[in-house]
Design a protein around this motif. Structure first.
Motif, short mmCIF file in Angstrom:
data_model
loop_
_atom_site.label_atom_id
_atom_site.label_comp_id
_atom_site.label_asym_id
_atom_site.label_seq_id
_atom_site.Cartn_x
_atom_site.Cartn_y
_atom_site.Cartn_z
N UNK A 162 49.13 69.67 28.02
CA UNK A 162 48.46 70.37 29.13
C UNK A 162 46.97 70.54 28.83
N UNK A 163 46.63 70.92 27.61
CA UNK A 163 45.22 71.06 27.22
C UNK A 163 44.51 69.70 27.36
N UNK A 164 45.16 68.64 26.88
CA UNK A 164 44.56 67.31 26.96
C UNK A 164 44.35 66.89 28.42
N UNK A 165 45.32 67.20 29.26
CA UNK A 165 45.22 66.85 30.69
C UNK A 165 44.03 67.56 31.34
N UNK A 166 43.87 68.83 31.05
CA UNK A 166 42.77 69.60 31.63
C UNK A 166 41.43 69.11 31.11
N UNK A 167 41.37 68.84 29.80
CA UNK A 167 40.12 68.37 29.20
C UNK A 167 39.72 67.01 29.78
N UNK A 199 29.84 65.74 22.68
CA UNK A 199 31.29 65.86 22.75
C UNK A 199 31.70 67.24 23.26
N UNK A 200 32.84 67.31 23.93
CA UNK A 200 33.39 68.57 24.40
C UNK A 200 34.57 68.95 23.53
N UNK A 201 34.50 70.15 22.97
CA UNK A 201 35.51 70.59 22.01
C UNK A 201 36.26 71.79 22.60
N UNK A 202 37.58 71.74 22.52
CA UNK A 202 38.43 72.82 23.04
C UNK A 202 39.38 73.28 21.94
N UNK A 203 39.46 74.61 21.76
CA UNK A 203 40.43 75.20 20.83
C UNK A 203 41.24 76.24 21.61
N UNK A 204 42.55 76.07 21.60
CA UNK A 204 43.47 77.01 22.25
C UNK A 204 44.46 77.48 21.19
N UNK A 205 44.50 78.78 20.94
CA UNK A 205 45.34 79.24 19.84
C UNK A 205 45.99 80.59 20.08
N UNK A 206 46.94 80.89 19.23
CA UNK A 206 47.57 82.21 19.17
C UNK A 206 47.25 82.76 17.78
N UNK A 215 41.28 69.96 20.38
CA UNK A 215 41.12 68.66 21.04
C UNK A 215 39.63 68.41 21.30
N UNK A 216 39.22 67.15 21.12
CA UNK A 216 37.82 66.77 21.35
C UNK A 216 37.78 65.59 22.32
N UNK A 217 36.86 65.67 23.30
CA UNK A 217 36.58 64.53 24.18
C UNK A 217 35.23 63.96 23.80
N UNK A 225 42.25 64.38 18.15
CA UNK A 225 42.72 65.68 17.63
C UNK A 225 42.28 65.81 16.17
N UNK A 226 41.17 66.49 15.92
CA UNK A 226 40.66 66.58 14.54
C UNK A 226 41.61 67.37 13.64
N UNK A 227 41.61 67.01 12.39
CA UNK A 227 42.38 67.78 11.41
C UNK A 227 41.51 68.93 10.90
N UNK A 228 42.13 69.92 10.30
CA UNK A 228 41.42 71.06 9.74
C UNK A 228 42.28 71.68 8.65
N UNK A 229 41.67 72.53 7.85
CA UNK A 229 42.41 73.20 6.77
C UNK A 229 43.32 74.27 7.37
N UNK A 230 44.61 74.24 7.09
CA UNK A 230 45.51 75.28 7.62
C UNK A 230 45.09 76.69 7.24
#
Length: 250
Positions: A162-167, A199-206, A215-217, A225-230
């Motif tokens: 859903x996030x990817x679709x909106x982006x 680039x357009x960057x979106x972060x959606x979290x809990x 997600x990045x466009x 979908x970039x990786x990051x340190x947990x």
């Protein structure tokens, strides 16, 4: 990109069976042990195992502590409080252990009589530590029904799609942000958007659940979908934010 964590190790029936078996046959101080004493020692070992669980975030609920940490074979009698900066959580338990008589076939081997014990303990958990344990008088009352932990929110593969679709569909940051808030209206969800180097960057979290969709466009309109340190999702760290990509913590 999603990260799922749960703060808590759950006690199992197998673990309880091991506690009932191992300490009751191998820890006698002499060649023959009274079964009641051995059963009492077994109950204490089980209580110690329950109390060994600790929570380093203070986010495990009292209901989850009872459900996850107290095995089904053990009766939870009462529970109150909450692990926190200035608070503690308390659980009272009743443990019944039965020991079968055992005679060692070997000379000098350990043996014991049959016995049983019903012992109650109060376990008090401060923040960051295992529980303090004390033996208490057992009530004659029946144990109450166990509490049911609330379902914890989570982000699914459907949410990522859903996030990817909106982006993909929204170019302007204002309309993008509005669409994301419409799709994810819950207060416990954090939405962060940035335009960075074309680039357009979106972060959606809990945040409370350490969950994050990043997600990045790129300039060509392609998504990745970039990786990051947990560990960056832990309290006091960056959290689920566009900085995970635009200014990644070192």
């Amino acid at each position: 990109m999603r990260l799922r964590t749960r703060p808590h190790v759950r006690a199992t029936n197998i673990a309880v069976a091991a506690l009932l078996a191992v300490p009751l046959t191998g820890c006698a101080p002499s060649f023959f042990t009274d079964g009641d004493d051995l059963a009492h020692r077994g109950a204490e070992n089980i209580a110690a195992e329950i109390g060994s669980h600790s929570d380093n975030t203070g986010e495990v609920s009292l209901e989850e502590m009872v459900s996850w940490w107290v095995p089904e074979e053990v009766e939870a009698l009462d529970w109150s409080g909450q692990i926190g900066h200035d608070s503690e959580a308390t659980i009272d338990v009743r443990i019944h252990v039965e020991v079968a008589a055992y005679t060692s076939p070997n000379i000098g081997g350990r043996s014991n009589s049959a016995g049983e014990a019903t012992v109650c303990y109060r376990l008090v958990w401060p923040r960051y530590y295992e529980a303090r344990r004390s033996e208490i008088s057992c009530p004659d009352t029946v144990a109450p029904p166990r509490p049911l932990p609330r379902a914890r929110p989570e982000l699914t593969e459907h949410d990522t799609a859903r996030v990817a679709e909106i982006l993909s569909a929204k170019s302007e940051l204002d309309t993008l942000e509005s669409a994301l808030h419409d799709a994810f209206p819950d207060d416990y969800i954090r939405i962060d958007i940035a335009f960075w180097n074309g680039e357009t960057v979106v972060a959606v979290g809990i945040p409370a659940e350490r969950e994050c969709i990043l997600v990045v466009r790129d300039e060509a309109g392609e998504l990745f979908y970039p990786s990051y340190r947990p560990i960056s999702l832990e309290p006091g760290e960056t959290g689920c934010a566009t900085d995970l990509y635009t200014n990644p913590p070192r």
